[in-house]
Write a protein that holds these residues in place. Structure first.
Motif, PDB file in Angstrom:
ATOM      1  N   GLY A 198       0.796  -1.235   0.000  1.00 30.02           N
ATOM      2  CA  GLY A 198       0.000   0.000   0.000  1.00 30.02           C
ATOM      3  C   GLY A 198       0.822   1.275   0.000  1.00 30.02           C
ATOM      4  O   GLY A 198       0.292   2.339  -0.279  1.00 30.02           O
ATOM      5  N   TRP A 199       2.120   1.194   0.315  1.00 33.69           N
ATOM      6  CA  TRP A 199       2.913   2.440   0.355  1.00 33.69           C
ATOM      7  C   TRP A 199       4.365   2.260  -0.074  1.00 33.69           C
ATOM      8  O   TRP A 199       5.086   3.238  -0.241  1.00 33.69           O
ATOM      9  N   GLY A 200       4.816   1.021  -0.296  1.00 31.78           N
ATOM     10  CA  GLY A 200       6.256   0.791  -0.479  1.00 31.78           C
ATOM     11  C   GLY A 200       6.764   0.826  -1.910  1.00 31.78           C
ATOM     12  O   GLY A 200       7.939   0.541  -2.145  1.00 31.78           O
ATOM     13  N   CYS A 201       5.898   1.197  -2.897  1.00 30.58           N
ATOM     14  CA  CYS A 201       6.318   1.036  -4.301  1.00 30.58           C
ATOM     15  C   CYS A 201       7.600   1.817  -4.627  1.00 30.58           C
ATOM     16  O   CYS A 201       8.484   1.305  -5.315  1.00 30.58           O
ATOM     17  N   LYS A 263       5.217   5.193   7.326  1.00 30.38           N
ATOM     18  CA  LYS A 263       4.782   4.551   6.072  1.00 30.38           C
ATOM     19  C   LYS A 263       4.730   5.608   4.965  1.00 30.38           C
ATOM     20  O   LYS A 263       3.831   5.608   4.126  1.00 30.38           O
ATOM     21  N   ALA A 264       5.690   6.532   4.988  1.00 30.04           N
ATOM     22  CA  ALA A 264       5.648   7.656   4.043  1.00 30.04           C
ATOM     23  C   ALA A 264       5.942   7.189   2.620  1.00 30.04           C
ATOM     24  O   ALA A 264       6.881   6.433   2.386  1.00 30.04           O
ATOM     25  N   TRP A 265       5.114   7.666   1.687  1.00 28.01           N
ATOM     26  CA  TRP A 265       5.354   7.411   0.264  1.00 28.01           C
ATOM     27  C   TRP A 265       6.513   8.288  -0.188  1.00 28.01           C
ATOM     28  O   TRP A 265       6.621   9.437   0.236  1.00 28.01           O
ATOM     29  N   ILE A 266       7.342   7.760  -1.076  1.00 23.18           N
ATOM     30  CA  ILE A 266       8.389   8.610  -1.664  1.00 23.18           C
ATOM     31  C   ILE A 266       8.172   8.688  -3.172  1.00 23.18           C
ATOM     32  O   ILE A 266       7.472   7.852  -3.752  1.00 23.18           O
ATOM     33  N   GLY A 267       8.808   9.700  -3.788  1.00 24.71           N
ATOM     34  CA  GLY A 267       8.644   9.896  -5.227  1.00 24.71           C
ATOM     35  C   GLY A 267       9.973  10.204  -5.899  1.00 24.71           C
ATOM     36  O   GLY A 267      11.049   9.974  -5.339  1.00 24.71           O
TER      37      GLY A 267
END
Length: 420
Positions: A198-201, A263-267
């Motif tokens: 849910g957040w690790g892509c 669980k922060a999304w990164i870009g």
């Protein structure tokens, strides 16, 4: 308008005097006299005068004053009601903003609900409760996970190797509709686990990119401290280290300078900062709006074709390049570009590794007698990529220490090359 009687409010017209005398004589009393002149007394104050016209004008002033103060009161009331309404709307707006902010924090993993470890344990407990995992397996996997976290090395349980090599073989024999195909250097596929679903892509795509760089001797020097694939919490710490070195302060402040334990999304910006801090030369390209009909991005496909085909101009049908894969980001998800097909009808098709694909699905691509049906997982035509905006991070060599320092300074305001 006709003057109104100040005592009963009736319109009395020019006959105000007669009206006052006829209706309100008992209140007025008899007009007094002064030096033989008749005196008229104002019914609203103690003024007396000798001329009925003057008295009428005087009484009219009283009435106007009365109406004016009524208007003022109405205006004050209207303003008060408006102020109350504004305050109510403002407090509702603030409440809505607070709720939106909390929702975004939850969505982007910044709500202090823990990170990889907490989610991994919670999801395993759920599996045990539902009878899908035995308690002894829970304890074994928990021990493995704790060991992986302590060492900072990914446990490799979501990894599939050898897909690029299998694709090379498959395309040699494929003769239906592919005119030419360019493939990245070897890349391992990593998919999300119980700990980062849910957040690790973004982190999983970094692992894929790194798996390719580690197989390329040009990057040995930059990666001498990173010879094994790091775990997600370790990658979070590495990005924090890049921020501490001074990379992308604006981006860092968005996360309060903290990723580890969240669980922060990164870009794309975080991937750029991390790679550059490791002295890996890369660039962000921002395909900020569609460049084709119906919201498509043909310029993105052309850019990727150019990336793979530069230095690989020979006539071979299958070109296994030494180029690293490309990190591809859009709102809410990221994937890894591992190659591009040119069909016989000249259309282009990207080959993507998606962290959302399981090992079981990826392993179908390793079968010797593959009929190519598994490629559906990887293939994306121009008509399939219709997000408003895409960003890519493409690796382009190695940086000297001076170049790294210059890029760190330039990242105070991190900008991307925009196409178009």
């Amino acid at each position: 308008p006709s003057p109104q009687c100040p005592l009963c409010g009736e319109a009395a017209g020019p006959e105000l005097e007669e009206h006052l005398r006829a209706r309100h004589r008992h209140l007025l009393g008899d007009p007094g006299t002064r030096n033989g002149e008749q005196l008229y007394e104002c019914p609203m104050c103690s003024l007396t005068c000798t001329n009925i016209q003057i008295l009428e004008e005087h009484v009219e002033l009283h009435l106007e004053e009365h109406n004016f103060s009524e208007d003022i009161r109405d205006l004050e009331l209207a303003q008060q009601l408006q102020t109350e309404e504004d305050e109510r709307q403002r407090s509702e707006e603030e409440k809505r903003e607070r709720e939106e902010f909390k929702k975004l924090q939850r969505q982007y993993g910044l709500d202090n609900s823990g990170g990889f470890k907490q989610q991994f344990l919670k999801n395993m407990e759920r599996e045990v409760d539902r009878g899908r995992m035995l308690p002894f397996e829970y304890h074994k996997r928990k021990a493995d996970m704790m060991e992986s976290l302590a060492s900072g090395i990914d446990d490799g349980k979501t990894k599939t190797s050898g897909v690029i090599e299998a694709l090379c073989k498959y395309y040699q024999n494929e003769n239906k509709d592919v005119r030419r195909v360019w493939l990245s250097a070897g890349v391992d596929h990593f998919h999300s686990s119980l700990g980062d679903r849910g957040w690790g892509c973004g982190y999983r795509n970094f692992q894929m990119l790194l798996s390719s760089l580690l197989q390329n001797s040009s990057f040995n020097d930059c990666l001498r401290d990173t010879t094994l694939i790091p775990s997600i919490p370790k990658i979070q710490s590495m990005i924090e280290d890049a921020w501490r070195e001074g990379f992308d302060p604006h981006g860092a402040s968005h996360f309060n300078n903290r990723l580890h334990g969240s669980k922060a999304w990164i870009g794309a910006c975080e991937i750029y900062s991390l790679l550059t801090s490791l002295r890996i030369k890369c660039q962000i390209i921002d395909f900020h709006k569609p460049t084709g009909p119906m919201g498509t991005h043909p310029r993105l496909f052309e850019w990727i074709l150019h990336y793979y085909s530069t230095d690989n101009e020979g006539g071979a049908k299958v070109v296994c390049t030494s180029k690293p894969p490309i990190y591809l980001q859009h709102q809410g998800h990221s994937r890894t570009v591992v190659g591009i097909e040119e069909k016989k009808n000249k259309t282009l098709c990207l080959l993507l590794f998606d962290p959302g694909c399981s090992s079981q699905q990826m392993q179908k691509l390793l079968k010797q007698n593959s009929d190519g049906s598994g490629l559906k997982l990887l293939r994306k035509f121009v008509g399939s990529l219709k997000e408003k905006q895409y960003q890519i991070v493409a690796v382009d060599g190695v940086l000297s220490l001076e170049e790294k320092a210059a890029r760190c300074r330039a990242s105070q305001v991190l900008t991307a090359e925009k196409i178009p």
